[in-house]
Design an enzyme around this catalytic site. Structure first.
Site, PDB file in Angstrom:
ATOM      1  N   THR A  49       0.820  -1.215   0.000  1.00 49.79           N
ATOM      2  CA  THR A  49       0.000   0.000   0.000  1.00 49.79           C
ATOM      3  C   THR A  49       0.850   1.259   0.000  1.00 49.79           C
ATOM      4  O   THR A  49       0.475   2.276  -0.585  1.00 49.79           O
ATOM      5  CB  THR A  49      -0.938  -0.017   1.225  1.00 49.79           C
ATOM      6  N   SER A  96       1.531  -7.501  -0.516  1.00 44.92           N
ATOM      7  CA  SER A  96       2.387  -8.449   0.217  1.00 44.92           C
ATOM      8  C   SER A  96       1.723  -9.801   0.433  1.00 44.92           C
ATOM      9  O   SER A  96       2.391 -10.781   0.787  1.00 44.92           O
ATOM     10  CB  SER A  96       2.804  -7.855   1.560  1.00 44.92           C
TER      11      SER A  96
HETATM   12  N1  DAS Z   1      -2.080  -4.074   0.084  1.00 49.79           N
HETATM   13  C1  DAS Z   1      -1.828  -4.847   1.291  1.00 49.79           C
HETATM   14  C2  DAS Z   1      -0.396  -5.354   1.272  1.00 49.79           C
HETATM   15  O1  DAS Z   1       0.307  -5.148   0.265  1.00 49.79           O
HETATM   16  C3  DAS Z   1      -2.035  -4.014   2.495  1.00 49.79           C
HETATM   17  C4  DAS Z   1      -0.964  -2.986   2.762  1.00 49.79           C
HETATM   18  O2  DAS Z   1       0.076  -2.919   2.147  1.00 49.79           O
HETATM   19  O3  DAS Z   1      -1.181  -2.227   3.653  1.00 49.79           O
HETATM   20  O4  DAS Z   1      -0.006  -5.963   2.258  1.00 49.79           O
END
Ligand code: DAS
Length: 360
Positions: A49, A96
Protein backbone atom coordinates in the site's frame (compact mmCIF):
# COMPACT_ATOMS: atom_id res chain seq x y z
CA UNK A 1 0.38 17.95 -15.61
CA UNK A 2 3.98 17.26 -16.69
CA UNK A 3 4.84 15.85 -13.28
CA UNK A 4 2.05 13.29 -13.56
CA UNK A 5 3.16 12.33 -17.10
CA UNK A 6 6.76 11.98 -15.94
CA UNK A 7 5.64 10.03 -12.87
CA UNK A 8 3.49 7.77 -15.04
CA UNK A 9 6.40 7.12 -17.39
CA UNK A 10 8.56 6.38 -14.39
CA UNK A 11 5.95 4.01 -12.96
CA UNK A 12 5.97 1.98 -16.17
CA UNK A 13 9.77 1.73 -16.12
CA UNK A 14 9.79 1.05 -12.41
CA UNK A 15 7.24 -1.70 -12.81
CA UNK A 16 8.94 -3.57 -15.60
CA UNK A 17 12.13 -4.71 -13.92
CA UNK A 18 13.94 -4.79 -10.61
CA UNK A 19 16.76 -2.33 -10.99
CA UNK A 20 19.37 -0.41 -9.12
CA UNK A 21 19.14 3.31 -9.55
CA UNK A 22 21.85 4.87 -11.62
CA UNK A 23 23.23 8.18 -10.47
CA UNK A 24 20.49 10.81 -10.81
CA UNK A 25 20.50 14.52 -10.32
CA UNK A 26 17.65 14.37 -7.78
CA UNK A 27 17.25 12.59 -4.47
CA UNK A 28 18.45 9.18 -5.49
CA UNK A 29 22.04 8.47 -6.42
CA UNK A 30 24.82 6.03 -5.71
CA UNK A 31 26.57 6.78 -2.45
CA UNK A 32 29.60 8.47 -3.99
CA UNK A 33 28.20 11.70 -5.34
CA UNK A 34 25.68 12.62 -2.71
CA UNK A 35 26.76 14.00 0.67
CA UNK A 36 29.85 12.46 2.21
CA UNK A 37 28.92 13.70 5.67
CA UNK A 38 25.68 11.67 5.66
CA UNK A 39 25.26 7.94 6.33
CA UNK A 40 24.27 5.65 3.45
CA UNK A 41 20.95 3.79 3.54
CA UNK A 42 19.78 1.28 0.95
CA UNK A 43 16.04 0.92 0.39
CA UNK A 44 14.72 -2.42 -0.90
CA UNK A 45 11.19 -1.97 -2.26
CA UNK A 46 8.71 -4.86 -2.26
CA UNK A 47 5.42 -3.05 -3.09
CA UNK A 48 2.33 -2.83 -0.90
CA UNK A 49 0.00 0.00 0.00
CA UNK A 50 2.91 2.35 0.64
CA UNK A 51 3.41 2.04 -3.13
CA UNK A 52 -0.32 1.95 -3.78
CA UNK A 53 -2.17 3.99 -6.38
CA UNK A 54 -5.81 5.07 -6.59
CA UNK A 55 -7.35 7.42 -9.14
CA UNK A 56 -8.96 9.46 -6.37
CA UNK A 57 -7.20 11.05 -3.37
CA UNK A 58 -10.14 10.13 -1.16
CA UNK A 59 -9.85 6.41 -1.98
CA UNK A 60 -8.19 4.44 0.84
CA UNK A 61 -9.67 1.00 0.30
CA UNK A 62 -10.05 0.29 -3.41
CA UNK A 63 -6.56 0.89 -4.80
CA UNK A 64 -3.79 -0.99 -6.59
CA UNK A 65 -1.02 -2.00 -4.17
CA UNK A 66 2.49 -2.15 -5.57
CA UNK A 67 1.91 0.42 -8.34
CA UNK A 68 4.49 3.10 -7.59
CA UNK A 69 8.25 2.61 -7.94
CA UNK A 70 10.69 3.36 -5.14
CA UNK A 71 12.23 6.33 -6.99
CA UNK A 72 8.85 8.05 -7.08
CA UNK A 73 8.26 7.30 -3.39
CA UNK A 74 11.64 8.74 -2.44
CA UNK A 75 11.28 11.76 -4.73
CA UNK A 76 7.98 12.51 -2.99
CA UNK A 77 9.94 12.98 0.28
CA UNK A 78 12.76 15.47 -0.50
CA UNK A 79 13.51 15.81 3.24
CA UNK A 80 15.13 12.36 3.09
CA UNK A 81 18.24 13.91 1.58
CA UNK A 82 18.81 15.89 4.80
CA UNK A 83 19.33 12.68 6.74
CA UNK A 84 20.87 10.11 4.45
CA UNK A 85 22.26 9.16 1.08
CA UNK A 86 19.85 6.75 -0.58
CA UNK A 87 20.24 3.86 -2.96
CA UNK A 88 16.97 2.28 -4.13
CA UNK A 89 16.46 -1.33 -5.28
CA UNK A 90 13.07 -2.39 -6.67
CA UNK A 91 12.95 -6.10 -5.72
CA UNK A 92 9.23 -6.74 -6.37
CA UNK A 93 6.16 -4.50 -6.62
CA UNK A 94 3.15 -6.46 -5.39
CA UNK A 95 0.60 -6.65 -2.60
CA UNK A 96 2.39 -8.45 0.22
CA UNK A 97 -0.25 -11.19 0.25
CA UNK A 98 1.37 -12.32 -3.02
CA UNK A 99 4.92 -12.56 -1.63
CA UNK A 100 6.34 -16.07 -1.21
CA UNK A 101 9.16 -17.57 0.89
CA UNK A 102 11.22 -17.49 -2.32
CA UNK A 103 10.75 -13.70 -2.58
CA UNK A 104 11.72 -13.27 1.08
CA UNK A 105 14.77 -15.52 0.68
CA UNK A 106 15.88 -13.48 -2.35
CA UNK A 107 15.43 -10.22 -0.42
CA UNK A 108 17.43 -11.66 2.48
CA UNK A 109 20.34 -12.61 0.27
CA UNK A 110 20.33 -9.13 -1.33
CA UNK A 111 20.41 -7.58 2.15
CA UNK A 112 23.17 -9.95 3.33
CA UNK A 113 25.31 -8.68 0.45
CA UNK A 114 24.39 -5.04 1.14
CA UNK A 115 25.15 -5.03 4.89
CA UNK A 116 28.54 -6.58 4.15
CA UNK A 117 29.53 -3.33 2.40
CA UNK A 118 31.48 -1.08 4.80
CA UNK A 119 29.89 2.09 3.38
CA UNK A 120 26.30 0.95 4.04
CA UNK A 121 24.99 2.17 7.41
CA UNK A 122 21.45 0.79 7.37
CA UNK A 123 18.66 -0.87 5.41
CA UNK A 124 15.02 0.04 4.81
CA UNK A 125 12.49 -2.38 3.31
CA UNK A 126 9.24 -0.88 1.98
CA UNK A 127 6.57 -3.58 2.12
CA UNK A 128 2.86 -4.30 2.19
CA UNK A 129 1.48 -4.48 5.72
CA UNK A 130 -0.52 -7.72 5.36
CA UNK A 131 2.51 -10.00 5.58
CA UNK A 132 5.08 -7.41 6.71
CA UNK A 133 5.68 -9.05 10.09
CA UNK A 134 6.57 -12.35 8.37
CA UNK A 135 9.30 -10.79 6.25
CA UNK A 136 10.58 -8.77 9.23
CA UNK A 137 10.75 -11.92 11.40
CA UNK A 138 12.59 -13.82 8.67
CA UNK A 139 15.14 -11.01 8.26
CA UNK A 140 15.58 -10.79 12.04
CA UNK A 141 16.56 -14.47 12.16
CA UNK A 142 18.73 -14.59 9.03
CA UNK A 143 20.61 -11.29 8.66
CA UNK A 144 23.24 -11.42 11.37
CA UNK A 145 24.24 -7.76 11.62
CA UNK A 146 24.21 -4.91 14.13
CA UNK A 147 23.34 -2.50 11.29
CA UNK A 148 19.76 -1.23 11.52
CA UNK A 149 17.16 -2.93 9.30
CA UNK A 150 13.78 -1.16 9.27
CA UNK A 151 10.71 -2.63 7.57
CA UNK A 152 8.08 0.02 6.77
CA UNK A 153 4.61 0.07 5.25
CA UNK A 154 1.54 2.24 5.12
CA UNK A 155 -2.19 1.88 5.64
CA UNK A 156 -3.18 4.50 3.04
CA UNK A 157 -2.09 4.44 -0.62
CA UNK A 158 0.52 6.97 -1.78
CA UNK A 159 -2.18 8.95 -3.63
CA UNK A 160 -4.49 9.44 -0.62
CA UNK A 161 -5.12 12.63 1.35
CA UNK A 162 -2.94 12.42 4.50
CA UNK A 163 -1.17 9.35 3.17
CA UNK A 164 0.92 7.88 5.98
CA UNK A 165 3.54 6.42 3.65
CA UNK A 166 5.75 9.48 3.09
CA UNK A 167 6.23 10.20 6.80
CA UNK A 168 6.64 6.48 7.55
CA UNK A 169 9.31 6.27 4.84
CA UNK A 170 11.15 9.36 6.09
CA UNK A 171 11.06 8.03 9.65
CA UNK A 172 12.27 4.59 8.52
CA UNK A 173 15.27 6.15 6.75
CA UNK A 174 16.05 8.31 9.78
CA UNK A 175 15.94 5.27 12.10
CA UNK A 176 18.06 3.21 9.67
CA UNK A 177 20.59 6.08 9.47
CA UNK A 178 20.76 6.65 13.23
CA UNK A 179 23.55 5.29 15.43
CA UNK A 180 20.89 4.94 18.15
CA UNK A 181 19.42 2.07 16.11
CA UNK A 182 22.56 -0.06 15.99
CA UNK A 183 22.36 -3.49 17.63
CA UNK A 184 18.57 -3.68 17.90
CA UNK A 185 17.80 -6.30 15.26
CA UNK A 186 15.18 -5.90 12.55
CA UNK A 187 12.57 -3.29 13.40
CA UNK A 188 9.05 -2.49 12.18
CA UNK A 189 8.12 1.19 11.83
CA UNK A 190 4.72 2.68 11.16
CA UNK A 191 2.74 5.52 12.73
CA UNK A 192 5.74 7.02 14.60
CA UNK A 193 6.33 3.82 16.57
CA UNK A 194 9.34 1.50 16.44
CA UNK A 195 8.71 -2.16 17.23
CA UNK A 196 10.82 -5.31 17.23
CA UNK A 197 10.28 -7.73 14.35
CA UNK A 198 10.17 -10.51 16.94
CA UNK A 199 7.03 -9.29 18.74
CA UNK A 200 5.24 -6.64 16.63
CA UNK A 201 2.16 -7.80 14.73
CA UNK A 202 -0.61 -6.33 12.56
CA UNK A 203 -3.67 -6.16 14.86
CA UNK A 204 -6.25 -4.44 12.63
CA UNK A 205 -7.00 -4.72 8.94
CA UNK A 206 -7.74 -1.03 8.40
CA UNK A 207 -6.51 1.39 11.06
CA UNK A 208 -3.36 3.53 10.90
CA UNK A 209 -2.17 2.34 14.33
CA UNK A 210 -2.55 -1.33 13.45
CA UNK A 211 0.96 -2.54 14.36
CA UNK A 212 1.18 -3.32 18.07
CA UNK A 213 3.25 -5.39 20.47
CA UNK A 214 0.85 -5.90 23.37
CA UNK A 215 3.01 -7.91 25.78
CA UNK A 216 6.54 -6.80 24.86
CA UNK A 217 5.69 -3.20 24.00
CA UNK A 218 7.50 -1.02 21.50
CA UNK A 219 11.24 -0.41 21.34
CA UNK A 220 10.73 3.31 20.91
CA UNK A 221 9.07 6.13 19.00
CA UNK A 222 10.11 8.86 16.60
CA UNK A 223 9.18 12.54 16.76
CA UNK A 224 10.40 15.30 14.46
CA UNK A 225 12.77 12.81 12.88
CA UNK A 226 14.47 11.99 16.19
CA UNK A 227 14.30 8.35 17.32
CA UNK A 228 13.68 7.84 21.06
CA UNK A 229 14.38 4.32 22.32
CA UNK A 230 13.05 3.08 25.66
CA UNK A 231 15.96 0.70 26.24
CA UNK A 232 19.66 0.41 25.49
CA UNK A 233 20.37 -1.73 22.39
CA UNK A 234 19.30 -5.33 22.92
CA UNK A 235 17.64 -8.12 21.00
CA UNK A 236 14.84 -10.44 22.17
CA UNK A 237 15.70 -13.29 24.51
CA UNK A 238 15.80 -16.51 22.56
CA UNK A 239 16.47 -14.90 19.22
CA UNK A 240 18.26 -17.44 17.03
CA UNK A 241 20.26 -16.99 13.84
CA UNK A 242 19.97 -19.21 10.80
CA UNK A 243 22.45 -19.14 7.90
CA UNK A 244 20.61 -18.98 4.56
CA UNK A 245 23.51 -17.65 2.48
CA UNK A 246 23.60 -20.89 0.47
CA UNK A 247 19.92 -21.80 0.69
CA UNK A 248 18.10 -22.01 -2.62
CA UNK A 249 14.70 -23.29 -1.49
CA UNK A 250 12.89 -23.44 1.85
CA UNK A 251 10.85 -26.47 3.06
CA UNK A 252 7.07 -26.15 3.05
CA UNK A 253 5.44 -25.56 6.44
CA UNK A 254 1.66 -25.09 6.67
CA UNK A 255 -0.50 -23.46 9.35
CA UNK A 256 -3.76 -25.07 10.49
CA UNK A 257 -6.40 -22.97 12.24
CA UNK A 258 -8.08 -24.31 15.37
CA UNK A 259 -11.86 -24.13 15.91
CA UNK A 260 -14.71 -26.18 17.37
CA UNK A 261 -15.08 -29.47 15.53
CA UNK A 262 -12.02 -29.01 13.31
CA UNK A 263 -11.36 -31.78 10.84
CA UNK A 264 -8.40 -33.73 12.34
CA UNK A 265 -7.41 -35.12 8.95
CA UNK A 266 -6.44 -31.71 7.54
CA UNK A 267 -3.09 -32.18 9.27
CA UNK A 268 -2.52 -35.45 7.43
CA UNK A 269 -3.68 -33.89 4.16
CA UNK A 270 -1.15 -31.05 4.57
CA UNK A 271 1.68 -33.55 5.04
CA UNK A 272 0.43 -35.62 2.09
CA UNK A 273 0.60 -32.39 0.04
CA UNK A 274 4.25 -31.91 0.94
CA UNK A 275 4.38 -30.08 4.27
CA UNK A 276 7.59 -30.89 6.14
CA UNK A 277 6.28 -29.24 9.31
CA UNK A 278 3.04 -27.88 10.74
CA UNK A 279 2.11 -24.91 12.90
CA UNK A 280 -1.23 -24.99 14.75
CA UNK A 281 -3.13 -21.76 15.43
CA UNK A 282 -4.68 -23.35 18.47
CA UNK A 283 -7.52 -22.14 20.67
CA UNK A 284 -6.53 -20.17 23.77
CA UNK A 285 -2.99 -21.11 24.84
CA UNK A 286 -2.75 -23.43 21.81
CA UNK A 287 -5.41 -26.03 22.67
CA UNK A 288 -6.20 -28.61 20.00
CA UNK A 289 -8.98 -31.21 19.95
CA UNK A 290 -8.39 -34.79 21.16
CA UNK A 291 -9.15 -36.30 17.74
CA UNK A 292 -6.85 -33.70 16.21
CA UNK A 293 -4.05 -34.49 18.66
CA UNK A 294 -4.31 -38.16 17.84
CA UNK A 295 -3.63 -37.50 14.15
CA UNK A 296 -0.85 -35.03 15.01
CA UNK A 297 0.72 -37.59 17.36
CA UNK A 298 0.80 -40.11 14.55
CA UNK A 299 2.53 -37.65 12.21
CA UNK A 300 5.15 -36.85 14.86
CA UNK A 301 5.81 -40.46 15.86
CA UNK A 302 5.57 -42.18 12.47
CA UNK A 303 6.79 -39.52 10.07
CA UNK A 304 8.93 -37.30 12.34
CA UNK A 305 6.94 -34.24 11.32
CA UNK A 306 7.68 -31.35 13.71
CA UNK A 307 4.46 -29.69 14.88
CA UNK A 308 4.49 -26.31 16.67
CA UNK A 309 1.49 -25.47 18.86
CA UNK A 310 0.82 -21.72 18.59
CA UNK A 311 -2.25 -19.59 19.32
CA UNK A 312 -5.04 -18.07 17.25
CA UNK A 313 -5.35 -15.34 19.89
CA UNK A 314 -3.65 -12.04 19.02
CA UNK A 315 -1.10 -12.48 21.78
CA UNK A 316 -0.29 -14.91 24.52
CA UNK A 317 2.08 -17.59 25.73
CA UNK A 318 1.52 -21.01 24.22
CA UNK A 319 2.93 -23.62 26.55
CA UNK A 320 0.29 -26.26 25.76
CA UNK A 321 1.75 -28.61 23.20
CA UNK A 322 0.61 -32.24 23.75
CA UNK A 323 3.54 -34.12 22.12
CA UNK A 324 4.50 -31.25 19.86
CA UNK A 325 6.57 -28.08 20.29
CA UNK A 326 5.22 -25.00 22.15
CA UNK A 327 5.57 -21.68 20.33
CA UNK A 328 5.57 -19.68 23.58
CA UNK A 329 5.16 -16.02 22.49
CA UNK A 330 5.44 -16.59 18.74
CA UNK A 331 2.22 -16.25 16.73
CA UNK A 332 1.56 -18.81 13.97
CA UNK A 333 2.91 -16.75 11.05
CA UNK A 334 6.18 -16.01 12.84
CA UNK A 335 6.51 -19.51 14.30
CA UNK A 336 6.11 -20.85 10.74
CA UNK A 337 9.28 -19.13 9.51
CA UNK A 338 11.14 -20.16 12.65
CA UNK A 339 10.09 -23.80 12.04
CA UNK A 340 10.85 -23.54 8.29
CA UNK A 341 14.37 -22.27 9.03
CA UNK A 342 14.90 -24.95 11.70
CA UNK A 343 13.92 -27.73 9.27
CA UNK A 344 16.08 -26.11 6.59
CA UNK A 345 19.02 -26.22 9.03
CA UNK A 346 18.45 -29.97 9.49
CA UNK A 347 17.53 -29.75 13.17
CA UNK A 348 15.83 -32.66 14.94
CA UNK A 349 12.49 -32.27 16.71
CA UNK A 350 14.39 -32.05 20.02
CA UNK A 351 16.71 -29.35 18.62
CA UNK A 352 13.66 -27.41 17.39
CA UNK A 353 11.98 -27.76 20.77
CA UNK A 354 15.13 -26.38 22.40
CA UNK A 355 15.22 -23.46 19.95
CA UNK A 356 11.62 -22.44 20.64
CA UNK A 357 12.14 -22.74 24.39
CA UNK A 358 15.36 -20.67 24.39
CA UNK A 359 13.30 -17.62 25.19
CA UNK A 360 12.01 -18.94 28.45
N1 DAS B 1 -2.08 -4.07 0.08
C1 DAS B 1 -1.83 -4.85 1.29
C2 DAS B 1 -0.40 -5.35 1.27
O1 DAS B 1 0.31 -5.15 0.26
C3 DAS B 1 -2.04 -4.01 2.49
C4 DAS B 1 -0.96 -2.99 2.76
O2 DAS B 1 0.08 -2.92 2.15
O3 DAS B 1 -1.18 -2.23 3.65
O4 DAS B 1 -0.01 -5.96 2.26
Amino acid sequence: MWRSIISFLFFSVALCQPFLFQKRSSNISDFISFNASLPNVTIFAMGGTIAGYASSSTETVDYAAGSVGIATLVDAVPAIKNFSNIRGVQVTNVGSEELTPANVLNLTQLILAEVAKPDVHGIVVTHGTDSLEETAMFLDMTVNTTKPIVVVGAMRPSTAISADGPMNLLNAVVVAASNRSIGRGTMILLNDRIGSAFYTTKTNGNMLDTFKSYEAGFLGMILDQRPHFFYSPATPTGKVHFDVSNTTELPAVEILYGYQGLNPNLAKAAVDLGAKGLVLAGMGAASWTDPGNEVIDGLISNQSIPVVYSHRTMDGFSDYYYNGIPSYFQNPQKARYMLMLSINAGYSIQNITDIFSLEY
